[in-house]
Design a protein around this motif. Structure first.
Motif, PDB file in Angstrom:
ATOM      1  N   GLN A  26      -5.436   2.892 -27.987  1.00 46.43           N
ATOM      2  CA  GLN A  26      -5.253   2.122 -26.750  1.00 46.43           C
ATOM      3  C   GLN A  26      -3.990   1.266 -26.804  1.00 46.43           C
ATOM      4  OE1 GLN A  26      -9.001   0.054 -26.642  1.00 46.43           O
ATOM      5  NE2 GLN A  26      -9.971   1.631 -25.371  1.00 46.43           N
ATOM      6  N   GLN A  27      -3.738   0.647 -27.953  1.00 50.72           N
ATOM      7  CA  GLN A  27      -2.553  -0.185 -28.087  1.00 50.72           C
ATOM      8  C   GLN A  27      -1.278   0.651 -27.971  1.00 50.72           C
ATOM      9  OE1 GLN A  27      -3.091  -2.298 -31.808  1.00 50.72           O
ATOM     10  NE2 GLN A  27      -4.632  -3.670 -30.938  1.00 50.72           N
ATOM     11  N   GLU A  28      -1.260   1.806 -28.621  1.00 56.05           N
ATOM     12  CA  GLU A  28      -0.088   2.688 -28.549  1.00 56.05           C
ATOM     13  C   GLU A  28       0.129   3.203 -27.124  1.00 56.05           C
ATOM     14  OE1 GLU A  28       2.206   3.038 -30.797  1.00 56.05           O
ATOM     15  OE2 GLU A  28       1.138   2.011 -32.403  1.00 56.05           O
ATOM     16  N   ALA A  29      -0.960   3.532 -26.436  1.00 49.74           N
ATOM     17  CA  ALA A  29      -0.850   3.995 -25.047  1.00 49.74           C
ATOM     18  C   ALA A  29      -0.296   2.877 -24.162  1.00 49.74           C
ATOM     19  CB  ALA A  29      -2.211   4.468 -24.538  1.00 49.74           C
ATOM     20  N   PHE A  30      -0.774   1.665 -24.382  1.00 46.45           N
ATOM     21  CA  PHE A  30      -0.276   0.527 -23.617  1.00 46.45           C
ATOM     22  C   PHE A  30       1.225   0.367 -23.828  1.00 46.45           C
ATOM     23  CE2 PHE A  30       0.977  -3.865 -23.155  1.00 46.45           C
ATOM     24  CZ  PHE A  30       0.423  -4.217 -21.928  1.00 46.45           C
ATOM     25  N   LEU A  31       1.649   0.412 -25.100  1.00 47.18           N
ATOM     26  CA  LEU A  31       3.072   0.244 -25.409  1.00 47.18           C
ATOM     27  C   LEU A  31       3.921   1.360 -24.809  1.00 47.18           C
ATOM     28  CD1 LEU A  31       2.892  -0.963 -29.102  1.00 47.18           C
ATOM     29  CD2 LEU A  31       3.479  -2.326 -27.094  1.00 47.18           C
ATOM     30  N   ALA A  32       3.392   2.579 -24.797  1.00 44.20           N
ATOM     31  CA  ALA A  32       4.138   3.711 -24.244  1.00 44.20           C
ATOM     32  C   ALA A  32       4.388   3.528 -22.753  1.00 44.20           C
ATOM     33  CB  ALA A  32       3.381   5.013 -24.498  1.00 44.20           C
ATOM     34  N   ASN A  33       3.503   2.801 -22.079  1.00 43.07           N
ATOM     35  CA  ASN A  33       3.627   2.588 -20.639  1.00 43.07           C
ATOM     36  C   ASN A  33       4.155   1.204 -20.278  1.00 43.07           C
ATOM     37  OD1 ASN A  33       2.562   5.145 -19.653  1.00 43.07           O
ATOM     38  ND2 ASN A  33       0.663   4.479 -20.609  1.00 43.07           N
ATOM     39  N   CYS A  34       4.479   0.442 -21.274  1.00 42.32           N
ATOM     40  CA  CYS A  34       4.942  -0.929 -21.080  1.00 42.32           C
ATOM     41  C   CYS A  34       6.439  -0.925 -20.749  1.00 42.32           C
ATOM     42  CB  CYS A  34       4.685  -1.689 -22.390  1.00 42.32           C
ATOM     43  SG  CYS A  34       5.030  -3.433 -22.323  1.00 42.32           S
ATOM     44  N   PRO A  35       6.873  -1.778 -19.824  1.00 42.80           N
ATOM     45  CA  PRO A  35       8.308  -1.878 -19.571  1.00 42.80           C
ATOM     46  C   PRO A  35       9.050  -2.216 -20.867  1.00 42.80           C
ATOM     47  CG  PRO A  35       7.077  -3.146 -17.946  1.00 42.80           C
ATOM     48  CD  PRO A  35       6.095  -2.692 -18.989  1.00 42.80           C
ATOM     49  N   GLU A  36      10.181  -1.596 -21.065  1.00 45.14           N
ATOM     50  CA  GLU A  36      10.929  -1.759 -22.319  1.00 45.14           C
ATOM     51  C   GLU A  36      11.227  -3.222 -22.641  1.00 45.14           C
ATOM     52  OE1 GLU A  36      14.335   0.136 -25.012  1.00 45.14           O
ATOM     53  OE2 GLU A  36      13.456   1.232 -23.354  1.00 45.14           O
ATOM     54  N   ASN A  37      11.528  -4.013 -21.626  1.00 46.01           N
ATOM     55  CA  ASN A  37      11.875  -5.420 -21.873  1.00 46.01           C
ATOM     56  C   ASN A  37      10.661  -6.257 -22.306  1.00 46.01           C
ATOM     57  OD1 ASN A  37      10.715  -5.325 -19.287  1.00 46.01           O
ATOM     58  ND2 ASN A  37      11.902  -7.066 -18.578  1.00 46.01           N
ATOM     59  N   GLU A  38       9.452  -5.709 -22.211  1.00 46.17           N
ATOM     60  CA  GLU A  38       8.238  -6.409 -22.635  1.00 46.17           C
ATOM     61  C   GLU A  38       7.629  -5.809 -23.907  1.00 46.17           C
ATOM     62  OE1 GLU A  38       5.411  -6.517 -19.441  1.00 46.17           O
ATOM     63  OE2 GLU A  38       6.907  -7.233 -18.000  1.00 46.17           O
ATOM     64  N   ARG A  39       8.131  -4.668 -24.314  1.00 38.26           N
ATOM     65  CA  ARG A  39       7.505  -3.923 -25.411  1.00 38.26           C
ATOM     66  C   ARG A  39       7.469  -4.707 -26.728  1.00 38.26           C
ATOM     67  NH1 ARG A  39       9.782   1.248 -24.944  1.00 38.26           N
ATOM     68  NH2 ARG A  39       8.275   1.441 -23.264  1.00 38.26           N
ATOM     69  N   ARG A  40       8.575  -5.302 -27.108  1.00 35.88           N
ATOM     70  CA  ARG A  40       8.623  -6.014 -28.393  1.00 35.88           C
ATOM     71  C   ARG A  40       7.613  -7.158 -28.433  1.00 35.88           C
ATOM     72  NH1 ARG A  40       8.653  -5.766 -33.556  1.00 35.88           N
ATOM     73  NH2 ARG A  40       9.630  -7.530 -34.579  1.00 35.88           N
ATOM     74  N   PHE A  41       7.523  -7.894 -27.335  1.00 34.14           N
ATOM     75  CA  PHE A  41       6.548  -8.980 -27.256  1.00 34.14           C
ATOM     76  C   PHE A  41       5.142  -8.450 -27.514  1.00 34.14           C
ATOM     77  CE2 PHE A  41       3.346 -11.083 -24.593  1.00 34.14           C
ATOM     78  CZ  PHE A  41       3.330 -12.333 -25.189  1.00 34.14           C
ATOM     79  N   HIS A  42       4.795  -7.351 -26.880  1.00 38.86           N
ATOM     80  CA  HIS A  42       3.445  -6.789 -27.036  1.00 38.86           C
ATOM     81  C   HIS A  42       3.226  -6.191 -28.426  1.00 38.86           C
ATOM     82  CE1 HIS A  42       1.972  -7.653 -23.046  1.00 38.86           C
ATOM     83  NE2 HIS A  42       3.142  -7.250 -22.562  1.00 38.86           N
ATOM     84  N   GLU A  43       4.268  -5.635 -29.024  1.00 41.46           N
ATOM     85  CA  GLU A  43       4.144  -5.153 -30.406  1.00 41.46           C
ATOM     86  C   GLU A  43       3.772  -6.311 -31.335  1.00 41.46           C
ATOM     87  OE1 GLU A  43       7.443  -1.530 -30.331  1.00 41.46           O
ATOM     88  OE2 GLU A  43       7.987  -3.473 -31.174  1.00 41.46           O
ATOM     89  N   LEU A  44       4.474  -7.420 -31.183  1.00 43.17           N
ATOM     90  CA  LEU A  44       4.192  -8.590 -32.009  1.00 43.17           C
ATOM     91  C   LEU A  44       2.808  -9.169 -31.708  1.00 43.17           C
ATOM     92  CD1 LEU A  44       7.683 -10.320 -31.840  1.00 43.17           C
ATOM     93  CD2 LEU A  44       6.664  -9.203 -33.844  1.00 43.17           C
ATOM     94  N   LEU A  45       2.458  -9.178 -30.441  1.00 39.26           N
ATOM     95  CA  LEU A  45       1.149  -9.688 -30.040  1.00 39.26           C
ATOM     96  C   LEU A  45       0.019  -8.838 -30.625  1.00 39.26           C
ATOM     97  CD1 LEU A  45      -0.051 -11.947 -28.247  1.00 39.26           C
ATOM     98  CD2 LEU A  45      -0.097 -10.282 -26.398  1.00 39.26           C
ATOM     99  N   PHE A  46       0.156  -7.521 -30.556  1.00 43.18           N
ATOM    100  CA  PHE A  46      -0.853  -6.634 -31.137  1.00 43.18           C
ATOM    101  C   PHE A  46      -0.919  -6.791 -32.656  1.00 43.18           C
ATOM    102  CE2 PHE A  46      -0.412  -3.572 -27.348  1.00 43.18           C
ATOM    103  CZ  PHE A  46      -1.550  -4.064 -26.733  1.00 43.18           C
ATOM    104  N   THR A  47       0.240  -6.886 -33.308  1.00 44.12           N
ATOM    105  CA  THR A  47       0.252  -7.066 -34.759  1.00 44.12           C
ATOM    106  C   THR A  47      -0.476  -8.348 -35.130  1.00 44.12           C
ATOM    107  OG1 THR A  47       2.297  -5.812 -35.054  1.00 44.12           O
ATOM    108  CG2 THR A  47       1.743  -7.375 -36.788  1.00 44.12           C
ATOM    109  N   ASN A  48      -0.150  -9.441 -34.449  1.00 46.24           N
ATOM    110  CA  ASN A  48      -0.805 -10.718 -34.712  1.00 46.24           C
ATOM    111  C   ASN A  48      -2.303 -10.623 -34.437  1.00 46.24           C
ATOM    112  OD1 ASN A  48      -1.825 -13.499 -33.626  1.00 46.24           O
ATOM    113  ND2 ASN A  48      -0.075 -13.945 -34.935  1.00 46.24           N
ATOM    114  N   GLY A  49      -2.674 -10.001 -33.336  1.00 46.50           N
ATOM    115  CA  GLY A  49      -4.085  -9.852 -32.991  1.00 46.50           C
ATOM    116  C   GLY A  49      -4.847  -9.011 -33.994  1.00 46.50           C
ATOM    117  N   ASN A  50      -4.227  -7.940 -34.482  1.00 51.20           N
ATOM    118  CA  ASN A  50      -4.885  -7.084 -35.462  1.00 51.20           C
ATOM    119  C   ASN A  50      -5.097  -7.817 -36.789  1.00 51.20           C
ATOM    120  OD1 ASN A  50      -4.906  -5.056 -33.552  1.00 51.20           O
ATOM    121  ND2 ASN A  50      -3.124  -4.001 -34.390  1.00 51.20           N
TER     122      ASN A  50
END
Length: 120
Positions: A14-38
């Protein structure tokens, strides 16, 4: 790229699917957020390894505001074992602070970047 994966593979998908559909300018933020959350998820799961006791539960209750304490007392020890503030209490009682745990398990550059985002 999410560097620390969730223990549940469905969450990773689910996280990878979200990132694949995430606007590029928001992707890094969400990568860090998912890493922190995990990492946070793993932190809370570690409390189970300490086998929390009724004594831990009573001590935790003592530090809660009265209205929350009453609600947690009604839920009881077994049901509260998965409540995040209780698992954090158990970990910290066993000298595992959440902030330090995250810092130790997150790539240092990612951690610094994440901290910088939080202060904006």
């Amino acid at each position: 790229m999410i560097k620390v994966k969730h223990p549940d593979e469905k969450c990773n998908i689910q996280q990878e699917a979200f990132l694949a559909n995430c606007p590029e300018n928001e992707r890094r933020f969400h990568e860090l957020l998912f890493t922190n959350g995990n990492i946070s998820y793993r932190y809370h799961m570690e409390a189970k390894e300490f086998s929390p006791t009724e004594k831990d539960f009573v001590e935790w209750l003592e530090g809660l505001p009265e209205n929350i304490r009453k609600a947690m007392e009604e839920k009881g020890f077994q049901e509260c074992k998965s409540i995040l503030s209780f698992t954090r209490y158990v970990n910290e009682k066993n000298d595992i602070g959440m902030d330090e745990y995250i810092r130790q398990h997150m790539d240092p550059e990612d951690f610094a970047e994440y901290q910088q985002i939080l202060t904006k």
